[in-house]
Design a protein around this motif. Structure first.
Motif, short mmCIF file in Angstrom:
data_model
loop_
_atom_site.label_atom_id
_atom_site.label_comp_id
_atom_site.label_asym_id
_atom_site.label_seq_id
_atom_site.Cartn_x
_atom_site.Cartn_y
_atom_site.Cartn_z
N THR A 314 -23.75 17.13 -32.91
CA THR A 314 -24.33 15.83 -33.24
C THR A 314 -23.57 14.73 -32.51
OG1 THR A 314 -24.81 14.29 -35.02
CG2 THR A 314 -22.85 15.61 -35.28
N GLU A 315 -24.22 13.60 -32.35
CA GLU A 315 -23.58 12.44 -31.75
C GLU A 315 -23.04 11.49 -32.80
OE1 GLU A 315 -26.36 10.62 -29.17
OE2 GLU A 315 -26.43 12.29 -27.74
N ASP A 316 -23.10 11.88 -34.02
CA ASP A 316 -22.63 11.04 -35.13
C ASP A 316 -21.10 11.05 -35.17
OD1 ASP A 316 -22.21 9.62 -37.39
OD2 ASP A 316 -23.64 10.73 -38.64
N ASP A 317 -20.47 9.85 -34.99
CA ASP A 317 -19.01 9.76 -35.00
C ASP A 317 -18.42 10.02 -36.37
OD1 ASP A 317 -19.00 9.17 -32.35
OD2 ASP A 317 -18.95 6.99 -32.63
N ALA A 318 -19.26 9.98 -37.41
CA ALA A 318 -18.74 10.16 -38.77
C ALA A 318 -18.55 11.63 -39.11
CB ALA A 318 -19.67 9.50 -39.79
N LEU A 319 -18.97 12.54 -38.25
CA LEU A 319 -18.85 13.96 -38.52
C LEU A 319 -17.81 14.58 -37.59
CD1 LEU A 319 -22.65 14.80 -38.83
CD2 LEU A 319 -21.06 14.16 -40.64
N GLY A 320 -17.01 15.49 -38.12
CA GLY A 320 -15.99 16.11 -37.29
C GLY A 320 -15.41 17.35 -37.94
N THR A 321 -14.40 17.91 -37.25
CA THR A 321 -13.74 19.14 -37.71
C THR A 321 -12.24 18.91 -37.68
OG1 THR A 321 -15.52 20.46 -36.74
CG2 THR A 321 -13.48 21.61 -37.30
N ALA A 322 -11.54 19.39 -38.72
CA ALA A 322 -10.09 19.22 -38.82
C ALA A 322 -9.37 20.26 -37.96
CB ALA A 322 -9.65 19.36 -40.28
N ARG A 323 -8.41 19.80 -37.15
CA ARG A 323 -7.60 20.68 -36.33
C ARG A 323 -6.12 20.38 -36.57
NH1 ARG A 323 -11.06 24.60 -35.52
NH2 ARG A 323 -12.94 23.93 -34.38
N TRP A 324 -5.35 21.43 -36.84
CA TRP A 324 -3.91 21.27 -37.06
C TRP A 324 -3.21 21.07 -35.72
CZ3 TRP A 324 -0.20 20.23 -40.32
CH2 TRP A 324 1.11 20.62 -40.04
N ARG A 325 -2.27 20.09 -35.69
CA ARG A 325 -1.59 19.78 -34.46
C ARG A 325 -0.07 19.70 -34.73
NH1 ARG A 325 -3.41 16.96 -30.24
NH2 ARG A 325 -5.31 18.13 -30.66
N PRO A 326 0.72 20.70 -34.27
CA PRO A 326 2.18 20.61 -34.42
C PRO A 326 2.73 19.45 -33.58
CG PRO A 326 1.49 22.86 -33.87
CD PRO A 326 0.32 21.97 -33.62
#
Length: 400
Positions: A314-326
């Motif tokens: 989707t192009e919706d900026d309100a949607l996303g996925t969480a990614r862990w970043r050390p």
């Protein structure tokens, strides 16, 4: 044969016509207006009820700053209690409180006449020993070697006695070890002073020094030479200074570190004993990503943050996925964490709702800000409001 009433026949005919018209609409050709409207209707993506509502902040290189405001006591840059090393009669006191003196100037004399007499006596004894040695050298063949050695020893002893007398006489004269101001005089002519009893206090007021007690969490961010602002009442006004010295060990009672601030004091208005307010504002870490301390997540394997990656479907900026970043932490300055590596400018870090996240969780971004100014996130319009306005415009409604 049963006849159907006329009214009933009319109703059945109307129902049949409606049925035939409905079938015709269902079989309309693709090019008809009805078919075109159905195929071009925008598809809506339904957000899963399991998505976590979060707030994010876009990382921008910034500068962590240590901001401190601490009270301190004004002191002279040099402060000495002057005394005579030996007991004796106070012959003269040559200064008063408030006098400005130069380095090496005579301030007082203690038993200088007596010490001067002993010095003269030592000189006479040395002269006699030298004459005796000279006669022994002229009669070298007539005198035994033992007498010549005795004469030489007497000369050496006389010279040593003269040096002792000279040093003792110099200790009876109190001189200024540096240029400064006489802060106190605790002796009068005619008194008999005990050895080492303080007689005169001498302070150097330019530059002045201010002593601070800094907690261990803040002292690690201070560096010698850092500029500070000093406020000492309305009469003195604000002045600029610098961190001159940081003691390497904490006070055993308070567990605080003593820091000395140096301030120019050519007019002499900063006086020992005054209370000053010192403001320290020092950058820490240079242009690096700086995040609030509560955003950092600590795990057994190390520190890290959650970043929000855009949903590719989707192009919706309100949607996303969480990614862990050390991440690697360079410094912690109160509520600010300086990141050495692991985060790049432009990435969106989850700042609210990150404690319950796991790798790959679906995200619904409700607000987006910029990170960070002074260790705080600054916000504009919410992402959810913007998405709702765009959806309303697509439906032909009034977003306002």
């Amino acid at each position: 044969m049963t006849r159907i009433p006329l009214a009933t026949s009319a109703l059945l005919g109307a129902a049949l016509l409606l049925s035939i018209g409905g079938c015709g609409s269902a079989e309309a050709e693709p090019g008809s207006p009805g078919a075109g409207a159905s195929s071009e209707a925008p598809a809506r993506r339904v957000v899963s009820s399991t998505a976590t509502r979060v707030e994010v902040a876009v990382i921008e290189p910034s500068e962590a700053r240590l901001q401190l405001r601490l009270p301190g006591e004004v002191e002279g840059s040099r402060d000495a209690l002057l005394a005579a090393s030996l007991c004796g009669f106070v012959e003269r006191v040559l200064v008063q409180e408030g006098d400005l003196v130069r380095e090496g100037q005579v301030l007082a004399r203690v038993d200088s006449a007596l010490h001067g007499a002993r010095t003269s006596q030592a000189r006479v004894e040395l002269a006699a020993a030298e004459r005796e040695l000279a006669r022994a050298e002229r009669l070298a063949d007539a005198l035994p070697a033992q007498q010549r050695d005795a004469a030489d020893t007497r000369v050496n002893a006389a010279r040593a006695a003269l040096r002792v007398a000279t040093v003792t006489a110099s200790r009876g004269v109190i001189r200024a070890p540096f240029a400064g101001t006489v802060a106190a005089v605790d002796a009068e002519r005619g008194e008999v002073m005990t050895p080492g009893a303080p007689m005169i206090r001498l302070v150097q007021l330019d530059p002045a020094r201010i002593s601070l007690s800094v907690p261990d969490r803040d002292v690690v961010a201070l560096t010698p030479g850092a500029e500070v602002r000093v406020q000492v009442g309305a009469a003195v006004g604000e002045r600029r200074g610098r961190v001159a010295f940081i003691h390497p060990a904490a006070d055993l009672q308070t567990r605080a570190f003593e820091v000395e601030v140096e301030v120019a004091n050519a007019d002499g208005r900063l006086l020992p004993g005054m209370i000053a307010q010192v403001e320290v504002s020092q950058p820490v870490g240079g242009a690096r990503p700086v995040i609030p301390q509560h955003v950092l997540v600590t795990r057994l394997e190390g520190n890290g943050v959650f970043v929000a990656e855009d949903d590719a479907s989707t192009e919706d900026d309100a949607l996303g996925t969480a990614r862990w970043r050390p991440v690697t932490v360079e410094a912690i300055v109160r509520s600010q964490v300086v990141i050495a590596s692991g985060l790049e400018a432009g990435e969106r870090v989850v700042v609210v709702g990150h404690r319950e996240l796991a790798e790959g969780d679906a995200l619904l971004v409700t607000r987006e800000g910029r990170c960070c100014t002074g260790g705080r996130v600054s916000y504009g319009a919410t992402v959810a409001d913007g998405a709702a306005a765009a959806e309303g415009a697509a439906e032909g409604g009034d977003p306002g």
